[in-house]
Motif scaffolding. Structure first.
Motif, PDB file in Angstrom:
ATOM      1  N   UNK A   1      -6.740  12.005  -2.483  1.00  0.00           N
ATOM      2  CA  UNK A   1      -6.731  10.882  -3.404  1.00  0.00           C
ATOM      3  C   UNK A   1      -5.556   9.935  -3.214  1.00  0.00           C
ATOM      4  N   UNK A   2      -4.840  10.063  -2.113  1.00  0.00           N
ATOM      5  CA  UNK A   2      -3.732   9.151  -1.828  1.00  0.00           C
ATOM      6  C   UNK A   2      -4.292   7.945  -1.073  1.00  0.00           C
ATOM      7  N   UNK A   3      -4.112   6.730  -1.599  1.00  0.00           N
ATOM      8  CA  UNK A   3      -4.671   5.556  -0.917  1.00  0.00           C
ATOM      9  C   UNK A   3      -4.001   5.338   0.435  1.00  0.00           C
ATOM     10  N   UNK A   4      -4.815   5.149   1.470  1.00  0.00           N
ATOM     11  CA  UNK A   4      -4.265   4.990   2.814  1.00  0.00           C
ATOM     12  C   UNK A   4      -5.044   3.939   3.586  1.00  0.00           C
ATOM     13  N   UNK A   5      -4.304   3.080   4.270  1.00  0.00           N
ATOM     14  CA  UNK A   5      -4.890   2.068   5.153  1.00  0.00           C
ATOM     15  C   UNK A   5      -4.500   2.409   6.578  1.00  0.00           C
ATOM     16  N   UNK A   6      -5.491   2.488   7.467  1.00  0.00           N
ATOM     17  CA  UNK A   6      -5.217   2.777   8.873  1.00  0.00           C
ATOM     18  C   UNK A   6      -5.458   1.514   9.685  1.00  0.00           C
ATOM     19  N   UNK A   7      -4.534   1.214  10.580  1.00  0.00           N
ATOM     20  CA  UNK A   7      -4.637   0.030  11.431  1.00  0.00           C
ATOM     21  C   UNK A   7      -4.748   0.458  12.887  1.00  0.00           C
ATOM     22  N   UNK A   8      -5.724  -0.096  13.583  1.00  0.00           N
ATOM     23  CA  UNK A   8      -5.826   0.175  15.019  1.00  0.00           C
ATOM     24  C   UNK A   8      -6.146  -1.124  15.730  1.00  0.00           C
TER      25      UNK A   8
ATOM     26  N   UNK B   1       0.834  -1.197   0.000  1.00  0.00           N
ATOM     27  CA  UNK B   1       0.000   0.000   0.000  1.00  0.00           C
ATOM     28  C   UNK B   1       0.867   1.244   0.000  1.00  0.00           C
ATOM     29  N   UNK B   2       0.426   2.310  -0.657  1.00  0.00           N
ATOM     30  CA  UNK B   2       1.237   3.536  -0.645  1.00  0.00           C
ATOM     31  C   UNK B   2       1.471   4.073   0.762  1.00  0.00           C
ATOM     32  N   UNK B   3       0.416   4.150   1.557  1.00  0.00           N
ATOM     33  CA  UNK B   3       0.562   4.688   2.913  1.00  0.00           C
ATOM     34  C   UNK B   3      -0.200   3.821   3.895  1.00  0.00           C
ATOM     35  N   UNK B   4       0.454   3.466   4.983  1.00  0.00           N
ATOM     36  CA  UNK B   4      -0.207   2.782   6.093  1.00  0.00           C
ATOM     37  C   UNK B   4      -0.021   3.642   7.337  1.00  0.00           C
ATOM     38  N   UNK B   5      -1.107   3.850   8.052  1.00  0.00           N
ATOM     39  CA  UNK B   5      -1.075   4.624   9.307  1.00  0.00           C
ATOM     40  C   UNK B   5      -1.296   3.655  10.462  1.00  0.00           C
TER      41      UNK B   5
ATOM     42  N   UNK C   1       7.812  -3.694   5.723  1.00  0.00           N
ATOM     43  CA  UNK C   1       6.965  -4.896   5.844  1.00  0.00           C
ATOM     44  C   UNK C   1       6.390  -4.930   7.249  1.00  0.00           C
ATOM     45  N   UNK C   2       5.087  -5.205   7.347  1.00  0.00           N
ATOM     46  CA  UNK C   2       4.441  -5.252   8.650  1.00  0.00           C
ATOM     47  C   UNK C   2       3.853  -6.620   8.917  1.00  0.00           C
ATOM     48  N   UNK C   3       3.994  -7.055  10.174  1.00  0.00           N
ATOM     49  CA  UNK C   3       3.296  -8.254  10.661  1.00  0.00           C
ATOM     50  C   UNK C   3       2.108  -7.735  11.465  1.00  0.00           C
ATOM     51  N   UNK C   4       0.932  -8.291  11.150  1.00  0.00           N
ATOM     52  CA  UNK C   4      -0.279  -7.789  11.798  1.00  0.00           C
ATOM     53  C   UNK C   4      -1.059  -8.943  12.409  1.00  0.00           C
ATOM     54  N   UNK C   5      -1.504  -8.750  13.643  1.00  0.00           N
ATOM     55  CA  UNK C   5      -2.316  -9.767  14.322  1.00  0.00           C
ATOM     56  C   UNK C   5      -3.784  -9.350  14.233  1.00  0.00           C
ATOM     57  N   UNK C   6      -4.651 -10.321  13.943  1.00  0.00           N
ATOM     58  CA  UNK C   6      -6.090 -10.041  13.884  1.00  0.00           C
ATOM     59  C   UNK C   6      -6.839 -11.183  14.588  1.00  0.00           C
ATOM     60  N   UNK C   7      -8.148 -11.011  14.817  1.00  0.00           N
ATOM     61  CA  UNK C   7      -8.911 -12.115  15.403  1.00  0.00           C
ATOM     62  C   UNK C   7      -8.883 -13.381  14.526  1.00  0.00           C
ATOM     63  N   UNK C   8      -8.612 -13.218  13.222  1.00  0.00           N
ATOM     64  CA  UNK C   8      -8.522 -14.382  12.325  1.00  0.00           C
ATOM     65  C   UNK C   8      -7.093 -14.873  12.141  1.00  0.00           C
ATOM     66  N   UNK C   9      -6.195 -14.359  12.945  1.00  0.00           N
ATOM     67  CA  UNK C   9      -4.808 -14.781  12.814  1.00  0.00           C
ATOM     68  C   UNK C   9      -3.957 -13.727  12.129  1.00  0.00           C
ATOM     69  N   UNK C  10      -2.655 -14.005  12.003  1.00  0.00           N
ATOM     70  CA  UNK C  10      -1.741 -12.966  11.505  1.00  0.00           C
ATOM     71  C   UNK C  10      -1.719 -12.881   9.983  1.00  0.00           C
ATOM     72  N   UNK C  11      -1.271 -11.742   9.487  1.00  0.00           N
ATOM     73  CA  UNK C  11      -0.994 -11.598   8.062  1.00  0.00           C
ATOM     74  C   UNK C  11       0.092 -10.548   7.893  1.00  0.00           C
ATOM     75  N   UNK C  12       0.634 -10.459   6.671  1.00  0.00           N
ATOM     76  CA  UNK C  12       1.671  -9.471   6.384  1.00  0.00           C
ATOM     77  C   UNK C  12       1.159  -8.454   5.378  1.00  0.00           C
ATOM     78  N   UNK C  13       1.787  -7.293   5.410  1.00  0.00           N
ATOM     79  CA  UNK C  13       1.395  -6.225   4.494  1.00  0.00           C
ATOM     80  C   UNK C  13       2.652  -5.417   4.234  1.00  0.00           C
ATOM     81  N   UNK C  14       2.665  -4.679   3.134  1.00  0.00           N
ATOM     82  CA  UNK C  14       3.786  -3.772   2.895  1.00  0.00           C
ATOM     83  C   UNK C  14       3.267  -2.354   2.749  1.00  0.00           C
ATOM     84  N   UNK C  15       4.132  -1.417   3.108  1.00  0.00           N
ATOM     85  CA  UNK C  15       3.784  -0.007   2.979  1.00  0.00           C
ATOM     86  C   UNK C  15       4.952   0.728   2.355  1.00  0.00           C
ATOM     87  N   UNK C  16       4.650   1.640   1.417  1.00  0.00           N
ATOM     88  CA  UNK C  16       5.717   2.497   0.902  1.00  0.00           C
ATOM     89  C   UNK C  16       6.072   3.546   1.955  1.00  0.00           C
TER      90      UNK C  16
END
Lengths: 65, 543
Positions: free
Chosen positions: B51-58, B29-33, B169-184
């Protein structure tokens, strides 16, 4: 602009000196310290100019012996 | 396991499985917050509106309980206005003008904020943080409905990061288990104890104040006027070094007791003990309900740098202040305002990456100013030495009787936006006789214009403001659009526009940044000068 006078400028200086001490008469050490602080703030405000105040703080600092 | 650290006031972004969690390779993703507090949400909103794509994680699903940041400054309201949620916030918030300062049980003096006329927003409003955040999220939802590329992912906790030259590269924990994501680009808005900062092994520098506050939101019907009351050394029992009373919306009041460092938190948080303090302050005849309470400690410190390659920190994650002067959330929002347009230009390839270094330069300057002011207030409120205490009390004594001492009384210097004088993006002042308050580097002062206000007309892009002179309606410099707003000093019969922007000059051209800070100014339009100043404001010219 620094304009600190360190040459004599108080008319009848002995009389002022007596006034200063008289103002402290009967005060405890804590009360005297409090009064001195108030006097400093009052006089500093009257002077106002930051350069002069900075020079005064300098002149008042303890001397390194 | 995602354990809740706090209970929610509003559930605003419930967990939903994302396609990213089923992707074969980590999606970039271009931007992760990271962090969905007011600063994180504002960052996502700022970028998404561009118009900049952004994903926010909390790691929670909404806003935590408690008033927390309560006093939002005029600058924050102006920024919120540009995002499209200023009106809603002002309508809900409480405006006060009169403040009273007490020493022990004597009123020392009272002041009236009386905002200068000719501004759209008041000096500040009292609005509890959960409401502030909720209005931001509601604005995000409206923006999403209009196609803004913003995603809010609740119950997504970042557990590890790996920083590379071209991505994170991010490691993320969720109720469905972990996954990875990348951010510019990764923006760390995860608060004072920022896990992201910890993961990257980055330190804070500065002063830890050994002190704490017991704060309570109480609902009461009482005869207290809508005024801010502050006590130095309050004489009601067990109040501590200082106390503060603020009115909030919905009949709720916020009270802060500065209770010191050596406290037994568990004891202090017991309802009967909180009530004992409140009863001593309010008197026994006042009926109230404790809506929320908390104990917090504070520090005055910041990271050495806010930008670390692809990772940029904002808000409390980057810097912390003592609460006196309301400089916490308010400076965080200014961080967002500063970073948003710069990151937008970099993402679009319209400015070099080194433009982001100016975020460091400018917001470190802002943080240092806030830390200086809040540290001074803290020292005045809790003098650290005997002589400091003597002078502090001398000021209070004198202020009771003499006007000169009142400006020295420091229970907090209210947050104002800082000026970026002499910093790398700031251009030349070529307006002879121009007012000091609108010199290059300063935030544009508001002014009445016809039947509205100037700042609303300036918008969110680079703007040329032409007063009593002409300039091309539109220009493009290196692909960056520049729009002209024309005004005549006669548009404001009060004279404020002329006083704030012309001074002794006959006319003026202002080049203004998307965050409404002034880049440079001249008496007349000069194409070469404007082009140079704009390029410089985007880090495309050497100083």
């Amino acid at each position: 602009m620094t304009d600190l006078r360190l040459t004599p400028n108080i008319p009848d200086a002995d009389s002022f000196y007596a006034d200063l001490l008289a103002a402290h008469e009967g005060l405890s050490d804590d009360e005297s310290a409090a009064m001195n602080a108030r006097l400093i703030l009052i006089l500093a405000n009257h002077i106002g100019d930051r350069g002069t105040l900075a020079a005064a703080l300098d002149a008042a600092r303890p001397v390194q012996r | 396991m995602l354990q809740d650290r706090y209970s929610l006031a509003f559930k605003l972004y419930p967990y939903a499985r994302s396609a990213d969690q089923d992707a074969q390779t980590p999606v970039r993703h271009p931007v992760v917050v990271v962090g969905g507090g007011p600063i994180g949400i504002a960052t996502a909103l700022d970028l998404g509106l561009q118009g900049v794509p952004v994903v926010l994680l909390d790691d929670h699903e909404g806003v935590g309980k408690g008033s927390r940041a309560l006093c939002f400054a005029k600058r924050t309201m102006e920024i919120a206005d540009r995002y499209g949620c200023g009106d809603a916030m002002q309508e809900k918030g409480v405006v006060w003008n009169v403040g009273k300062v007490f020493h022990e049980d004597r009123k020392v003096f009272e002041f009236n904020l009386l905002p200068e006329e000719g501004h759209r927003y008041p000096a500040f409003i009292n609005l509890p943080q959960p409401h502030f955040e909720k209005f931001l999220v509601e604005r995000v939802r409206a923006a999403q409905a209009d196609g803004a590329p913003i995603e809010l992912r609740g119950k997504n906790r970042v557990t590890a990061v790996a920083v590379h030259d071209d991505r994170v590269t991010l490691e993320i924990e969720t109720p469905d288990g972990p996954y990875q994501m990348e951010a510019e680009w990764l923006i760390g808005c995860d608060g004072a104890s920022s896990p992201l900062r910890g993961m990257m092994g980055l330190e804070f520098e500065g002063r830890v104040f050994k002190d704490s506050f017991l704060i309570a939101d109480i609902r009461m019907t009482a005869d207290f006027p809508t005024e801010r009351w502050f006590w130095f050394e309050p004489s009601f029992k067990n109040a501590g070094a200082s106390a503060l009373l603020h009115k909030q919306p919905d009949g709720v009041w916020r009270i802060d007791f500065q209770i010191g460092w050596d406290v037994d938190r568990q004891e202090e948080m017991k309802e009967e003990n909180i009530r004992r303090r409140l009863d001593a302050m309010l008197g026994n005849d006042v009926d109230y309900e404790i809506v929320w309470s908390s104990i917090y400690t504070f520090q005055c410190r910041r990271m050495e740098k806010f930008r670390h390659g692809r990772v940029i920190f904002a808000g409390d994650a980057a810097h912390q202040v003592s609460p006196f002067g309301a400089r916490g959330a308010n400076s965080g929002i200014q961080d967002v305002d500063n970073l948003g347009w710069k990151l937008g230009l970099v993402h679009k390839g319209l400015a070099p990456e080194r433009l982001l270094d100016s975020y460091d330069e400018e917001r470190i300057h802002g943080a240092d100013e806030n830390i200086l002011n809040s540290t001074r207030a803290t020292d005045f409120i809790t003098p650290k030495s005997k002589i400091s205490h003597v002078f502090r009390n001398a000021v209070l004594e004198l202020a009771e009787h003499h006007a000169f001492a009142r400006p020295l009384v420091n229970s907090g210097r209210l947050s104002v936006p800082c000026a970026y004088d002499g910093l790398c993006l700031t251009g030349d002042d070529a307006l002879a006789g121009g007012p000091r308050q609108s010199r290059p580097g300063t935030p544009c002062p508001d002014a009445p214009v016809q039947d509205g206000f100037l700042l609303r007309r300036l918008g969110t892009d680079f703007t040329l403001l032409a007063i009593d002179t002409d300039a091309p309606k539109e220009m493009t410099v290196d692909g960056i659009g520049l729009r002209c707003v024309t005004a005549r000093s006669g548009d404001d019969p009060t004279g404020a526009l002329a006083a704030r922007y012309l001074g002794d000059a006959g006319s003026a051209i202002y080049l203004i940044r998307p965050d409404q800070h002034i880049v440079a100014r001249w008496e007349r339009f000069d194409e070469t000068a404007v082009q140079f100043a704009l390029r410089r404001a985007c880090a495309k010219e050497d100083a």
